[in-house]
Motif scaffolding. Structure first.
Motif, PDB file in Angstrom:
ATOM      1  N   ALA A   1      -0.105  -3.399   4.810  1.00 11.23           N
ATOM      2  CA  ALA A   1      -1.060  -4.343   5.374  1.00 11.23           C
ATOM      3  C   ALA A   1      -1.090  -5.634   4.565  1.00 11.23           C
ATOM      4  CB  ALA A   1      -2.459  -3.707   5.395  1.00 11.23           C
ATOM      5  N   ALA A   2      -1.048  -5.462   3.201  1.00  5.28           N
ATOM      6  CA  ALA A   2      -1.102  -6.644   2.345  1.00  5.28           C
ATOM      7  C   ALA A   2       0.123  -7.512   2.582  1.00  5.28           C
ATOM      8  CB  ALA A   2      -1.191  -6.213   0.878  1.00  5.28           C
TER       9      ALA A   2
ATOM     10  N   ARG B   1      -9.032  -3.645   7.982  1.00  8.22           N
ATOM     11  CA  ARG B   1      -9.657  -2.566   7.233  1.00  8.22           C
ATOM     12  C   ARG B   1      -8.679  -2.077   6.189  1.00  8.22           C
ATOM     13  NH1 ARG B   1     -10.869   3.498   9.007  1.00  8.22           N
ATOM     14  NH2 ARG B   1     -12.695   3.878   7.706  1.00  8.22           N
ATOM     15  N   LYS B   2      -9.170  -1.900   4.976  1.00  8.19           N
ATOM     16  CA  LYS B   2      -8.274  -1.421   3.915  1.00  8.19           C
ATOM     17  C   LYS B   2      -8.006   0.056   4.130  1.00  8.19           C
ATOM     18  CE  LYS B   2     -10.932  -4.089   0.657  1.00  8.19           C
ATOM     19  NZ  LYS B   2     -11.755  -3.948  -0.532  1.00  8.19           N
TER      20      LYS B   2
ATOM     21  N   ILE C   1     -11.289 -11.096   6.708  1.00  5.32           N
ATOM     22  CA  ILE C   1     -12.197 -10.097   6.160  1.00  5.32           C
ATOM     23  C   ILE C   1     -11.374  -8.869   5.849  1.00  5.32           C
ATOM     24  CG2 ILE C   1     -14.177  -8.600   6.657  1.00  5.32           C
ATOM     25  CD1 ILE C   1     -15.303 -10.874   8.368  1.00  5.32           C
ATOM     26  N   LEU C   2     -11.426  -8.454   4.596  1.00  2.00           N
ATOM     27  CA  LEU C   2     -10.642  -7.297   4.119  1.00  2.00           C
ATOM     28  C   LEU C   2     -11.643  -6.362   3.485  1.00  2.00           C
ATOM     29  CD1 LEU C   2      -7.696  -6.310   3.735  1.00  2.00           C
ATOM     30  CD2 LEU C   2      -7.765  -7.373   1.477  1.00  2.00           C
TER      31      LEU C   2
ATOM     32  N   ASP D   1     -19.984  -4.769  11.868  1.00  2.00           N
ATOM     33  CA  ASP D   1     -19.372  -5.709  10.936  1.00  2.00           C
ATOM     34  C   ASP D   1     -18.272  -6.517  11.611  1.00  2.00           C
ATOM     35  OD1 ASP D   1     -20.987  -5.003   8.888  1.00  2.00           O
ATOM     36  OD2 ASP D   1     -19.607  -3.498   8.024  1.00  2.00           O
ATOM     37  N   ILE D   2     -17.482  -5.847  12.444  1.00  2.00           N
ATOM     38  CA  ILE D   2     -16.383  -6.536  13.122  1.00  2.00           C
ATOM     39  C   ILE D   2     -16.925  -7.646  14.003  1.00  2.00           C
ATOM     40  CG2 ILE D   2     -14.475  -6.256  14.741  1.00  2.00           C
ATOM     41  CD1 ILE D   2     -14.264  -3.329  13.705  1.00  2.00           C
TER      42      ILE D   2
END
Lengths: 491, 178, 147
Positions: free
Chosen positions: C126-127, C115-116, C92-93, C101-102
């Motif tokens: 992160a990516a 999280r973005k 989930i991104l 949500d988590i």
């Protein structure tokens, strides 16, 4: 019906009749007895008198054995219808003359019996001495009289007694029936009133009063009692009515309040849901444009660095910094919103341990800043550990942040007792603040320092205060510019 | 039971009548003489002392034998005892209340009565016509019974009071006037 | 480098562009299939009338939560409900770090939750890490046998 259950009227009549009947019977018996005794004495006296007269008259006849004379004297007995026989005996006990003159042998005893009078065989018998002078016994006179007179007298007095008894009993009954009312009427009236009062629960009734005797006193007392009961009943009813009214009022009031509460709750729920939805939406949607701004600014910096020149690059850097600050602001605001909404779980919390944890985090993020943390061990409290962690995190980070310009920065966490209440203290020797603005410290977006001086969003202390509020505690601060700040809170 | 008792009474009465012997004439006359004392009153001078004996005198031959003595034995008139005296002669008669004059003196009754005069002495005799001749009480035999004949005048003359009861059972006679 | 494809479920074209750039900047050249909403993602994975499901599944699914038509959670649910895609790695991104949500994401079987970051430098980092981990280091289960 047992006598015990007779109506009082009948009882009274019966008692009166019984008493008067007994008195009458005793009187009648006494009367009859007296009559009989008197009559017997009377006829005995009469017989005795007659005997003595005859005896006195027969002295010479006996003295000189004159049968004819004796017979003639005895013949006088015929004038008394009750005399059945008579005889004269001479001194030797021989019969000189009899009455009737030729009497049946069984009427006359063969020889004189001892002197005196006696009733024998339904007759009154008299043996009278015949004497001339003081001591000269000449013979004996015998007279037998039937007792028909006695039985007649007994019968007559008996009849009289019975008639009198009957009349007297009738009169007694009539009188008793008439007079018992004097006693029974008030009692009956009392009983009737009591029954009516208890069956109908009508305490306005009053028993009629017949006189000033004990029954009158009883009636008065009873009526007074009824009056008191009536008063008390009215009073009770008034109380009950007042109470009911009050209950009704309160109920209505409560209904109103409940209604208001329900409305409030519904409104709150709606507001909360809205806030939830808002926060969720903020969390997702507000940050996406910032990311684009930052992202594409970076793309520009990376791909077109030479064309942009120093001014362009600087501008883009500012755009990025602003968007990142805005992201932090959004995050802080979301945190504050979360604090407001989060469900509280109260449990024992070791604040000292929690503070050490946080300090470790802080020092790991900036290992090159020498800050002295003094944490008193063993400080415990009751509260929600996640929320309390937010409190300590904010306060300790504040202390760390605002003491950054001190060569020997120091942050303390300890506690003190004030008026029997435990007060936790976070103290630093940093920039401090002007007490004039102390009330602005805990407002949202309220800052006493510029972002250039010390970075920050102005949401942290508002969040802290929110959490302390939710724990039912207080928070306040003291500070002197350039000498540090001290935060106090209770839980 | 009552019947039995009655029968017994009748039987015993019959036996008594049979067993009692008929009293002899003089036995009766002795009792009569004694009885007179109770029906007669004498003037007070005749008995100044209340304990003075009542004296019954017999003049002439005594036909009464011991009957009179037996009759008066132990008897009293009030406080006065009885005393029996027997006289031969008229002159023997001193204090006397009742005087029985025997038949033996029939011849001289007039003489005796005259001699006694008005002395308060009750004169009694069974002699013929004694009362008519001036005696006070005369015994008369009548069918086995003894009747009395009284000359009330004679008694009154001697101041001797005879009870009316006694008079009731007697025949009253008078002394014939010449 | 593994030849596995990446399924990027993202409705925001900026985010798509930035994500692609971030992946490329770290030499992750795998095929990236972009689904602009939940329906597209499901259609791709399970096929439609016009186009059958792909024979080979993506190596990883990068799943945004807030999507038009069918949201990310529902997509995740569908993936985990199907025998074929039950074990497919799903990351989930998303922009949100809402606790709700988590928790929901992990409960429904997400393999990771990222999280973005707003800071693009951070985002790129992160990516890169995601690519390295899911495309190179992670061992996927063998694909289930077809019928």
């Amino acid at each position: 019906m047992s006598i015990r259950d007779w109506p009082i009227k009948r009882k009274l009549t019966a008692i009166l009749l019984l008493i008067s009947g007994l008195v009458l019977v005793l009187t009648s018996v006494a009367f009859v007895t007296y009559e009989v005794v008197t009559f017997r004495q009377t006829i005995q006296t009469h017989l005795a008198t007659r005997s003595r007269i005859l005896a006195a008259n027969s002295t010479a006849a006996l003295a000189f054995a004159n049968e004819a004379d004796a017979t003639e004297i005895l013949a006088a007995l015929r004038y008394d219808p009750h005399t059945v026989a008579g005889a004269l005996y001479d001194r030797n006990g021989r019969v000189l003359a009899t009455y009737p003159a030729r009497a049946a042998a069984d009427l006359i005893p063969g020889a004189p019996e001892p002197d005196g009078y006696r009733f024998e065989g339904g007759r009154l018998v008299a043996f009278t001495p015949v004497a001339q002078g003081a001591n000269q016994r000449l013979g004996t006179l015998y007279i037998a009289s039937d007792t028909k007179a006695v039985s007649d007298a007994i019968r007559l007095s008996g009849i009289i007694a019975i008639v009198v008894l009957a009349i007297a009993l009738l009169a007694a009954y009539a009188l008793a029936a008439a007079l018992q009312g004097r006693i029974s009427a008030p009692i009956l009236a009392l009983a009737e009133t009591a029954t009516a009062a208890s069956t109908r629960q009508d305490y306005s009734l009053r028993a009629p009063k017949f006189g000033e005797d004990e029954l009158g006193t009883l009636t008065d007392a009873f009526n007074q009692m009824l009056g008191r009961i009536e008063d008390q009943k009215q009073e009770l009813q008034q109380h009950a009515t007042r109470l009911e009214q009050r209950v009704a009022d309160r109920t209505k009031e409560l209904e109103h309040r409940n209604e208001a509460l329900r409305r409030n709750a519904a409104e709150l729920l709606a507001a909360n849901n809205e806030l939830d939805a808002f926060a969720y939406s903020v969390s997702h949607d507000l940050r996406a444009p910032l990311r684009s701004i930052d992202g594409f600014s970076q793309v520009l910096l990376e791909d077109y660095a030479t064309q942009l020149g120093d001014g362009g690059r600087d501008s883009l850097q500012r755009v990025r910094a602003a968007s990142q600050r805005m992201a932090t602001l959004i995050d802080d605001l979301l945190k504050l919103a979360r604090v407001t909404r989060a469900e509280m779980r109260t449990e024992p919390v070791d604040l000292s341990a929690m503070a050490r944890d946080i300090v470790v985090d802080i020092q790991r993020a900036a290992p090159d800043r020498p800050v002295e943390f003094a944490i008193t061990p063993g400080l415990e409290a009751q509260g929600d550990s996640r929320l309390l962690r937010v409190v300590l995190d904010n306060l300790l980070r504040n202390g760390w942040k605002y003491s950054s310009k001190r060569p020997q920065a120091r942050v303390e966490f300890n506690a003190l007792e004030e008026n029997g209440e435990r007060v936790f203290v976070v103290k630093d020797n940093g920039a401090g603040f002007d007490m004039r603005y102390a009330d602005k410290l805990f407002g949202v977006f309220q800052r006493l320092h510029s972002a250039a001086e010390f970075e920050g969003t102005g949401v942290g202390l508002a969040t802290v205060r929110r959490i302390i509020d939710r724990h039912g505690g207080r928070i306040w601060a003291e500070g002197v510019v350039d000498q540090g700040a001290t935060f106090y809170f209770t839980l | 039971m009552a019947l039995l008792k009655a029968a017994f009474t009748v039987l015993t009465s019959a036996l008594l009548l049979v067993q009692t012997p008929r009293a002899s004439e003089y036995q009766v006359k002795a009792v009569f003489l004694f009885n007179f004392a109770q029906f007669v009153e004498w003037p007070a001078v005749a008995a100044p002392d209340p304990q003075m004996p009542v004296i019954i005198g017999i003049l002439g031959e005594d036909p009464l034998g011991t009957f009179l003595d037996e009759t008066v034995r132990g008897e009293r008139l009030g406080l006065r005892p009885f005393e029996i005296r027997r006289y031969r002669e008229l002159t023997d008669i001193t204090a006397c209340n009742i005087l029985f004059i025997s038949r033996s003196e029939s011849e001289r009754v007039a003489e005796i009565l005259a001699a006694l005069g008005k002395r308060p002495i009750l004169t009694v005799s069974d002699g013929d016509d004694f009362a008519k001749r001036g005696g006070m009480i005369q015994f008369v035999n009548d069918k086995n019974r003894i009747r009395l004949r009284i000359n009330l005048e004679a008694a009154q003359a001697a101041n001797v009071t005879i009870s009316s009861k006694l008079l009731r059972v007697a025949e009253i006679v008078r002394t014939p006037r010449p | 480098m593994n030849a596995g494809k990446i399924l990027l479920v993202e409705d925001n074209p900026d985010d798509v562009a930035l994500t692609m750039r971030a992946l490329k900047s770290h030499n992750i050249t795998n095929d990236v299939i972009v689904a602009q909403d939940g329906v597209e993602a499901i259609d791709y994975l399970f096929g439609t009338k016009g186009r059958p499901a792909p024979t080979d599944l993506p190596a990883v699914v990068l799943l945004d939560l807030k999507l038009p038509k069918i949201n990310g959670m529902e997509v995740l649910q569908r993936i985990r409900a199907d025998e074929r895609t039950r074990l497919l790695p799903v990351v989930i991104l998303t922009s949100s770090d809402e606790e709700r949500d988590i928790i929901d994401g992990y409960s429904l079987g997400a393999n990771s939750y990222v999280r973005k970051p707003v800071d693009f430098v951070e985002f790129t980092k992160a990516a890169q890490q995601l690519g390295l981990y899911w495309l190179l280091m992670n061992r996927t289960p063998p694909p289930p046998r077809g019928p």
